[in-house]
Design an enzyme around this catalytic site. Structure first.
Site, PDB file in Angstrom:
ATOM      1  N   GLY A 253     -11.527  -2.824   9.104  1.00  0.00           N
ATOM      2  CA  GLY A 253     -11.224  -2.483   7.924  1.00  0.00           C
ATOM      3  C   GLY A 253     -10.062  -3.494   7.249  1.00  0.00           C
ATOM      4  O   GLY A 253      -9.721  -3.224   6.170  1.00  0.00           O
TER       5      GLY A 253
ATOM      6  N   GLY B   8       0.889  -1.212   0.166  1.00  0.00           N
ATOM      7  CA  GLY B   8       0.024  -0.177   0.141  1.00  0.00           C
ATOM      8  C   GLY B   8       0.922   1.239   0.070  1.00  0.00           C
ATOM      9  O   GLY B   8       1.427   1.482  -0.945  1.00  0.00           O
TER      10      GLY B   8
ATOM     11  N   LYS C 204       1.469 -11.410  -3.535  1.00  0.00           N
ATOM     12  CA  LYS C 204       2.336 -10.544  -3.485  1.00  0.00           C
ATOM     13  C   LYS C 204       3.950 -11.091  -3.495  1.00  0.00           C
ATOM     14  O   LYS C 204       5.035 -10.494  -3.813  1.00  0.00           O
ATOM     15  CB  LYS C 204       2.278  -9.935  -2.045  1.00  0.00           C
ATOM     16  CG  LYS C 204       0.972  -8.852  -1.737  1.00  0.00           C
ATOM     17  CD  LYS C 204       0.941  -8.672  -0.395  1.00  0.00           C
ATOM     18  CE  LYS C 204      -0.388  -7.774  -0.048  1.00  0.00           C
ATOM     19  NZ  LYS C 204      -0.742  -7.480   1.313  1.00  0.00           N
TER      20      LYS C 204
END
Length: 456
Positions: A395, A343, A413
């Site tokens: 979340g 991210g 990943k």
């Protein structure tokens, strides 16, 4: 690395912060000395410099924040309106042996009896003096307007932007846009000043040149298509809408437009039709849909049709890594996929930096935040179902957490990272996985031949 351009970024305080500090200082110390006030108001620039350094570090850009006393940046004169007199050039340039960007707070220097400020717009003066002392070829001042105009463009509709002008003319028409002292010093030292705005391809040049009007070029907003409006897509849209002059946003592709309209900004439009989301030949497509169905097909088609692609879809990148790179190269387009891993953490950028220096030997880390959270909760004795439910509430986990807890996310990943870092084609199915549901502790995947270790 040695041939990369080096930059000194001189920063000013955030908007309104200097005024706020002056206000606090005057409230607390009515009638206090200017010397004490100077110590207070300089804090705005110190804060901005530290924030800039944090942002650069997060982006993987080699940088250093250097305060005035660390480079012997000297000044003399009144405490609130001093002038810079010199700095230790060798100490500053030595920093460039390890970094590409030096961040320095503007507006103040070290006087004989402590910090002194340089007056309103003092950051401009600092930048000009740095350009002179360090031998830079120019100084670019980033402003909230895209150059110097014949009149204030906020008040005069037909004000003309100037492409270039000399120092004396700049002092007349700048009207405080550039500090007068900075223009005077630039003239004395023959320093070229460029006045520009973020996101604009041009600048006004202030130098020993004849005055020349601008050519009237208008920067076209970058056309952007966003696919998906989950946590990532919504964040991208919010950033784009915050810069309306720089970006033109297509209707956002979602499954149920009505569901997303509730609570969304009025300026944000939604569509379930891919053709509408990709209309008008967007310059950049940001893919945040997830999954390997529609997203996989669209990722390839947008590159074929001439758009740059930014993707956060780790599953698609893991499956089509080579094919997407081939399409990008064939069509002269950029493919950016740093968001698939980490991210906001610049993992791939750091990999590139280390690889450029031939210092990348192995990589170790936790690849899945949901599993990291769940395993931490299990370690505290929390039942698995409660740990997963809490991860969903916060979340971390999706409504269907199977991609996380069964290891598919981490495998995707890892496949991307292995290819990016070491050039080894590794399909996600070749990576052993074990579900957290049956694991009593963290599972470690160790492809020893690649020198990698990952906790999932």
């Amino acid at each position: 690395m040695a041939d990369r351009e080096k930059v000194v970024a001189v920063v000013s305080a955030l908007d309104g912060e200097t005024d706020a500090l002056f206000g606090v200082g005057n409230d607390v110390g009515q009638g206090c000395s200017d010397a004490l006030l100077a110590r207070l108001v300089r804090c705005g620039e110190l804060k901005s410099a530290a924030l800039m350094g944090l942002a650069l570090e997060r982006s993987g850009i080699p940088s250093a924040v250097v305060d005035p006393h660390e480079m012997d940046l000297r000044a003399e004169g009144e405490a609130l309106d001093a002038n810079l007199t010199g700095l230790d050039k060798a100490r500053v340039l030595a920093r460039f042996e390890k970094v590409d960007v030096i961040v320095a707070p503007g507006f103040f220097g070290e006087g004989a009896d402590g910090p002194v400020t340089l007056g309103r717009g003092g950051t401009d003066l600092t930048a000009v003096e740095f350009a002179h002392w360090l031998g830079a070829d120019r100084v670019r001042l980033i402003k909230d307007v895209d150059g110097v105009y014949t009149d204030d463009p906020a008040k005069v509709a037909n004000a003309k932007r100037l492409d270039q002008l000399d120092y004396d003319e700049a002092a007349k028409v700048s009207r405080g846009l550039v500090q007068d002292k900075a223009i005077t010093r630039a003239k004395e030292q023959n320093v070229v000043i460029e006045v520009a705005a973020l996101g604009r391809p041009y600048a006004t040049r202030i130098a020993a040149v004849d005055k020349r009007a601008g050519d009237g070029l208008e920067a076209r907003p970058l056309k952007v298509a966003v696919l998906g409006h989950g946590a990532v897509g919504a964040g991208v849209c919010a950033h784009l809408l915050a810069h309306p002059g720089r970006f033109a946003l297509n209707p956002v592709l979602v499954r149920d437009p009505d569901q997303h309209r509730t609570g969304a900004p009025v300026a944000l439009e939604f569509t379930a039709d891919p053709a509408e989301a990709l209309a008008n030949d967007p310059d950049i497509v940001v893919e945040t849909i997830g999954g390997t169905g529609l997203a996989r097909a669209l990722s390839q088609s947008v590159l074929r049709e001439g758009a740059h692609l930014v993707t956060a879809n780790k599953a698609v990148m893991a499956l089509d890594f080579e094919r997407l790179h081939e399409l990008a190269e064939e069509n002269g387009r950029s493919l950016r996929y740093s968001a698939t891993i980490g991210g906001g953490v610049p993992i791939l950028e750091l990999v590139d930096l280390l690889a450029a220096n031939d210092t990348l030997l192995s990589v170790e880390g936790v690849l899945n935040g949901t599993c990291n959270f769940v395993l931490g909760q299990l370690g505290r004795g929390v039942p698995l179902a409660e740990a997963v439910a809490e991860a969903q509430r916060l979340g971390f986990a999706e409504a269907d957490p199977s991609a996380d807890v069964d290891g598919y996310d981490a495998a995707d990943k890892l496949a991307i990272l292995v290819r990016h870092a070491f050039g080894v084609a590794l399909h996600p199915d070749q990576i052993s996985r074990e579900t957290v549901i049956t694991a009593s502790a963290a599972l470690w995947i160790v492809p020893s031949s690649l020198g990698l270790m990952f906790g999932i």
